[in-house]
Design an enzyme around this catalytic site. Structure first.
Site, mmCIF file in Angstrom:
data_model
loop_
_atom_site.group_PDB
_atom_site.id
_atom_site.type_symbol
_atom_site.label_atom_id
_atom_site.label_comp_id
_atom_site.label_asym_id
_atom_site.label_seq_id
_atom_site.Cartn_x
_atom_site.Cartn_y
_atom_site.Cartn_z
ATOM 1 N N ASP A 31 0.842 -1.203 0.000
ATOM 2 C CA ASP A 31 0.000 0.000 0.000
ATOM 3 C C ASP A 31 0.879 1.258 0.000
ATOM 4 O O ASP A 31 0.389 2.377 -0.100
ATOM 5 C CB ASP A 31 -1.006 -0.007 1.163
ATOM 6 C CG ASP A 31 -0.362 -0.035 2.529
ATOM 7 O OD1 ASP A 31 0.884 -0.162 2.610
ATOM 8 O OD2 ASP A 31 -1.090 0.068 3.535
ATOM 9 N N SER A 32 2.199 1.045 0.055
ATOM 10 C CA SER A 32 3.143 2.162 -0.128
ATOM 11 C C SER A 32 2.963 2.792 -1.509
ATOM 12 O O SER A 32 3.473 3.887 -1.756
ATOM 13 C CB SER A 32 4.582 1.669 0.048
ATOM 14 O OG SER A 32 4.833 0.555 -0.781
ATOM 15 N N ASP B 71 -1.013 -6.241 -0.396
ATOM 16 C CA ASP B 71 -1.398 -5.568 0.849
ATOM 17 C C ASP B 71 -2.897 -5.320 0.892
ATOM 18 O O ASP B 71 -3.479 -4.871 -0.102
ATOM 19 C CB ASP B 71 -0.716 -4.190 0.897
ATOM 20 C CG ASP B 71 0.288 -4.069 2.022
ATOM 21 O OD1 ASP B 71 0.247 -4.878 2.968
ATOM 22 O OD2 ASP B 71 1.124 -3.151 1.940
ATOM 23 N N LYS C 34 -1.419 -9.448 2.753
ATOM 24 C CA LYS C 34 -0.713 -8.990 3.964
ATOM 25 C C LYS C 34 -1.604 -8.046 4.760
ATOM 26 O O LYS C 34 -2.250 -7.177 4.189
ATOM 27 C CB LYS C 34 0.603 -8.290 3.590
ATOM 28 C CG LYS C 34 1.329 -7.698 4.803
ATOM 29 C CD LYS C 34 2.770 -7.341 4.513
ATOM 30 C CE LYS C 34 2.984 -6.015 3.852
ATOM 31 N NZ LYS C 34 2.504 -4.853 4.626
ATOM 32 N N GLU D 256 -1.614 -5.536 8.316
ATOM 33 C CA GLU D 256 -0.831 -4.931 9.389
ATOM 34 C C GLU D 256 -1.478 -5.247 10.733
ATOM 35 O O GLU D 256 -2.705 -5.316 10.842
ATOM 36 C CB GLU D 256 -0.732 -3.412 9.187
ATOM 37 C CG GLU D 256 0.140 -3.049 8.003
ATOM 38 C CD GLU D 256 0.373 -1.554 7.846
ATOM 39 O OE1 GLU D 256 0.072 -0.780 8.779
ATOM 40 O OE2 GLU D 256 0.861 -1.158 6.771
ATOM 41 N N GLU E 144 8.867 -4.309 10.703
ATOM 42 C CA GLU E 144 9.241 -2.991 10.170
ATOM 43 C C GLU E 144 9.823 -2.100 11.267
ATOM 44 O O GLU E 144 9.184 -1.817 12.279
ATOM 45 C CB GLU E 144 8.022 -2.313 9.514
ATOM 46 C CG GLU E 144 8.403 -0.972 8.898
ATOM 47 C CD GLU E 144 7.440 -0.462 7.829
ATOM 48 O OE1 GLU E 144 6.500 -1.178 7.440
ATOM 49 O OE2 GLU E 144 7.643 0.686 7.382
HETATM 50 O O1 KIV Z 1 3.512 -1.150 1.670
HETATM 51 C C1 KIV Z 1 4.669 -1.596 1.649
HETATM 52 O O2 KIV Z 1 5.456 -1.351 0.728
HETATM 53 C C2 KIV Z 1 5.087 -2.425 2.780
HETATM 54 C C3 KIV Z 1 6.542 -2.742 2.889
HETATM 55 C C4 KIV Z 1 7.280 -1.552 3.343
HETATM 56 C C5 KIV Z 1 6.783 -3.906 3.770
HETATM 57 O O3 KIV Z 1 4.293 -2.798 3.577
#
Ligand code: KIV
Length: 259
Positions: A42-43, A81, A110, A112, A176
């Site tokens: 989600d980055s 994510d 994934k 969090e 992280e």
């Molecule tokens: O969103 C992302 O890129 C991440 C990584 C930094 C692990 O969760």
């Protein structure tokens, strides 16, 4: 258990797990030969859309990027994510995880950690969905950046979270920005592999945001190694193109289409 997941699990204590993020097919195609795990993070919100955090990225946006990334993936494990708000309870999480998997054909999702969603992970895993956990600095739920697990008490709290995620059935977990000793403790106690970002060499694998290591994002905290300054290379190339267009050097005869 699914073959690609077993392959990742087997790497624990044998060889390091290489992971990077991707948001498009072209980059994914390059990563696929060198990475064990490719994450559609989600980055993407910060890196591509210029948001100040990851909080408002839409499920549909992540899905569109993951569909593109999947086109470049042959051998690696593709993880997507789940954006903030898309796994707020078991039913919502299952509906959205199923949607992500159905539309993108990714191998895992994934989530969090917010210290409450262990039962959500268990519910997804029991529904045959492979889940990666994420603890420490979790941008969806933390307002301020800080290194996590610096004291023994805090490291043990993180270990406790990690053990609950493992027990819920996650196949691996992102650590992280954890203090090195906390990463070491968690990596040694867990049976599933830990994937670190800003969390020292003690993790079972490493992940970075690809745009950061390529020098394209403008975000270079200490834990990022900028392997190349691609922005400078692109800048030079575009400058050359601009000059050639103005001087009528491009297109040259060899670029003409002659029927
Ligand atoms: O969103 C992302 O890129 C991440 C990584 C930094 C692990 O969760």
């Amino acid at each position: 258990m699914k073959k690609k997941i077993i392959k990742i699990l087997k790497k624990k204590n044998k060889s390091k797990i290489v992971s990077l993020t991707a948001y498009s097919k072209n980059i994914a195609t390059i990563l696929d030969s060198h990475c064990d795990i490719v994450l559609v993070g989600d980055s993407v919100a910060n890196v591509l859309y210029g948001h100040k955090n990851t909080h408002n990225v839409k499920l549909e946006t992540i899905i569109e990027h993951a569909i593109s990334v999947k086109k470049g993936i042959k051998k690696s494990l593709l993880v997507v994510d789940m954006p903030k708000g898309t796994y707020s309870n078991k039913k919502i999480a299952l509906k959205n995880a199923k949607k992500i998997i159905k539309l993108t054909k990714c191998h895992a999702v994934k989530l969090e950690n917010n210290k409450k969603n262990y039962d959500i992970i268990k519910y997804l895993v029991n529904s045959n969905i492979s889940v990666m956990g994420h603890i420490g600095y979790t941008p969806q739920f933390k307002k301020k950046f800080k290194i996590e697990g610096k004291s023994i008490v805090k490291a043990n709290k993180l270990l406790n979270d990690a053990l609950k995620i493992e027990k819920a059935g996650a196949f691996s977990i992102v650590l992280e920005c954890l203090a090195p000793e906390a990463s070491k403790l968690i990596t040694n106690k867990l049976k599933i592999p830990t994937i670190g970002i800003g969390s020292s060499v003690y993790c079972d694998g490493q992940i970075l945001v690809t745009d950061d290591l390529l020098g394209m994002s403008g975000f270079y905290p200490k834990f990022v190694k900028k392997y190349i300054n691609l922005n400078t290379t692109i800048e030079k190339t575009i400058k050359k193109y601009s000059k050639e267009v103005k001087l009528e050097k491009f297109p040259s005869k060899r670029n003409f289409l002659n029927g």
